[in-house]
Design a protein around this motif. Structure first.
Motif, mmCIF file in Angstrom:
data_model
loop_
_atom_site.group_PDB
_atom_site.id
_atom_site.type_symbol
_atom_site.label_atom_id
_atom_site.label_comp_id
_atom_site.label_asym_id
_atom_site.label_seq_id
_atom_site.Cartn_x
_atom_site.Cartn_y
_atom_site.Cartn_z
ATOM 1 N N PRO A 395 11.801 -6.424 1.863
ATOM 2 C CA PRO A 395 10.726 -7.378 1.560
ATOM 3 C C PRO A 395 9.733 -7.462 2.705
ATOM 4 O O PRO A 395 10.060 -7.145 3.845
ATOM 5 N N CYS A 396 8.512 -7.875 2.390
ATOM 6 C CA CYS A 396 7.506 -8.074 3.424
ATOM 7 C C CYS A 396 7.409 -9.569 3.707
ATOM 8 O O CYS A 396 7.170 -10.356 2.800
ATOM 9 N N TYR A 397 7.607 -9.955 4.973
ATOM 10 C CA TYR A 397 7.472 -11.370 5.338
ATOM 11 C C TYR A 397 6.057 -11.694 5.800
ATOM 12 O O TYR A 397 5.756 -12.792 6.203
ATOM 13 N N TYR A 398 5.212 -10.671 5.793
ATOM 14 C CA TYR A 398 3.906 -10.828 6.433
ATOM 15 C C TYR A 398 2.732 -10.804 5.471
ATOM 16 O O TYR A 398 1.614 -10.510 5.876
ATOM 17 N N GLY A 399 2.985 -11.027 4.202
ATOM 18 C CA GLY A 399 1.844 -11.226 3.329
ATOM 19 C C GLY A 399 1.598 -10.165 2.274
ATOM 20 O O GLY A 399 0.655 -10.277 1.503
ATOM 21 N N VAL A 400 2.407 -9.097 2.217
ATOM 22 C CA VAL A 400 2.245 -8.177 1.087
ATOM 23 C C VAL A 400 3.198 -8.633 -0.007
ATOM 24 O O VAL A 400 4.373 -8.854 0.243
ATOM 25 N N ASP A 401 2.651 -8.778 -1.183
ATOM 26 C CA ASP A 401 3.425 -9.308 -2.290
ATOM 27 C C ASP A 401 4.393 -8.242 -2.804
ATOM 28 O O ASP A 401 3.981 -7.244 -3.365
#
Ligand code: AMP
Length: 458
Positions: A395-401
């Protein structure tokens, strides 16, 4: 981790001479529409007015749907910010639209945010502890409230922004408007992009350089990781106190997210995608009659693959650009239908041919399965799938859905299994080792492929 994942785009303008900047913000947002189609908004103010106020229009929908000519003409001022938003389904409510405008001790504070803050629980607890009873899941609201709180004990709004930013963990490109200043902040890793442009005496900031030209400005430079840039009637000044050694620019901007005519941190998105296609061929060559790409995000990589292999590039699909992204459709059936609605096939290009099909990524596998089926029904002899990024695993925690791990097809299936599921003749990914060369050896965040997050998140 924060409960709202956002991919967004932001713009800001400060025109020292009396000017009406709302139309420029509108053009800027139109060119950032690919970064978010769910909601958008513009807030403007007149820094020379006796009674300072902020006019803001924001709503769910595309930029061209939300702003009519009449509405735009009601937004009058020489300074403003804008936002386009894209969030996961379920949280698509009107209250989450930006820019956020709030009253604070100095009048009004407006803020728009691209990215994702990972320590929202901590930030919220601090607000509650200090007496502001405050429940929100929105990163941007938490940031704005912290700035407002810090402003009371600060000499300037920049100082309040600095005190707030020091506490933020995660990715952010922020545009903030106080009554007389426009402030742009980029997170110390430089995960999300943010750049600065100029036209005469007017300064412009935007998530991507493609928005600067749309606003009639010339690109000056990227805002540096950890930079707090303040624009006033006296011009610009920067504070680099947040700067740190480690940088980690998001590789997914180059792979998929950014527009092809943008350049981020000195690397042109088009060049990075071409390079990925070339590297993909070098690692995973194949004999075929044509190379084609999935419009739009796979086209440049397909061209790179064609260039490196000598196999001619051709367009096999036509894209209807007037349909929203299929990725955000809630059910699997709707997603599959969305792919077919969006893309139609040019049968004569592929009939009887061995086709290399290049796309930038496989997320759930829906797009690929449908496209291989379409190619085969049109008479393609073989379909060799080449993906210009490594398997999408984290998962991306930095803003990519990104969907949950469960839905990411590569977390449970090898390339061969996915190839079988989607019906290809072969399927190969770009290697993780090639990402650095793809982005001209910039320091990168590649967590979605490697699980190694810049701040060590788990
Ligand atoms: P899927 O059909 O679920 O495998 O998704 C793959 C397609 O979605 C590819 O064509 C990508 O270009 C596109 N894509 C990849 N990541 C994203 C994202 N975060 N948001 C929207 N579309 C994406």
């Amino acid at each position: 981790m924060s409960s709202i994942h956002e991919e967004c785009g932001v713009v800001g303008i400060y025109a020292p001479v009396k000017d009406n900047i709302a139309p420029y913000l509108y053009y800027g947002l139109l060119s950032l529409q690919h970064r978010g189609q769910e909601a958008c908004g513009i807030a403007v103010t007149d820094t020379g007015a006796k009674h300072l106020d902020v006019s803001c229009i924001k709503d769910m929908g595309l930029v061209a749907e939300v702003f009519s000519k009449e509405q735009l003409s009601t937004l009058r001022g020489n300074m403003g910010i804008g936002h386009v938003r894209y969030s996961t389904t379920g949280e698509s409510i009107r209250e989450n639209t930006q820019p956020l405008v709030l009253n604070y001790c100095k009048g009004k504070l407006s803020l728009a945010h691209n990215g994702n803050i990972v320590n929202t629980d901590e930030l919220r607890e601090e607000l509650i502890r200090t007496g502001a009873i405050f429940h929100t899941t929105m990163d941007s609201e938490l940031i704005a409230f912290h700035i407002a709180k810090n402003r009371v004990h600060s000499e300037s709004v920049e100082e309040a922004v600095y005190k707030t930013a020091k506490k933020l963990k995660g990715a952010y490109g922020l545009v903030i408007m106080s009554p007389k200043k426009l402030i742009a902040v980029r997170d110390p890793f430089g995960i999300r992009p943010l750049c600065l442009g100029k036209k005469d005496l007017t300064y412009v900031v935007a998530s991507e350089s493609c928005a600067l030209s749309a606003m009639g400005a010339e690109f000056i430079r990227d805002i540096e990781p950890g930079e707090i840039l303040t624009i006033t009637e006296d011009g610009i000044r920067s504070d680099y106190s947040l700067r740190q050694e480690k940088k980690a620019h998001c590789i997914f901007e180059y792979i998929y997210f950014a527009r092809i005519d943008s350049a981020i941190d000195g690397v042109k998105v088009y060049d990075a995608r071409m390079k990925a296609g070339e590297l993909l061929y070098k690692r995973h060559p194949v004999d075929a009659d044509i190379v084609t790409g999935v419009p739009e995000s796979g086209i440049a990589a397909a061209k790179g693959f064609a260039k490196a292999s000598g196999i001619p590039f051709d367009l096999a699909f036509h894209k209807n650009s007037y349909i929203g992204r299929t990725f955000i459709k809630p059910s699997q059936d709707e997603r599959a239908l969305g792919v077919q609605m969006k893309l139609s096939i040019l049968e004569e290009v592929v009939r009887g041919k061995r086709v290399v099909l290049v796309d930038d990524s496989i997320v759930r596998g829906t797009t690929m399965e449908n496209l291989v089926r379409m190619l085969k029904s049109a008479g393609a002899k073989e379909v060799h799938i080449r993906i210009s990024s490594p398997p999408f695993l984290h998962p991306c925690y930095y803003g990519v859905d990104v969907p949950t791990n469960k839905e990411l097809i590569a977390t449970k299936n090898s390339a061969d299994t996915i190839n079988r599921i989607v019906g290809g003749a072969s399927l190969e990914y770009l290697d993780v080792e090639d990402l650095s060369e793809m982005a001209d050896h910039l320091p990168l965040c590649t967590a979605c492929f490697t699980g190694e997050y810049p701040a060590g998140e788990k």
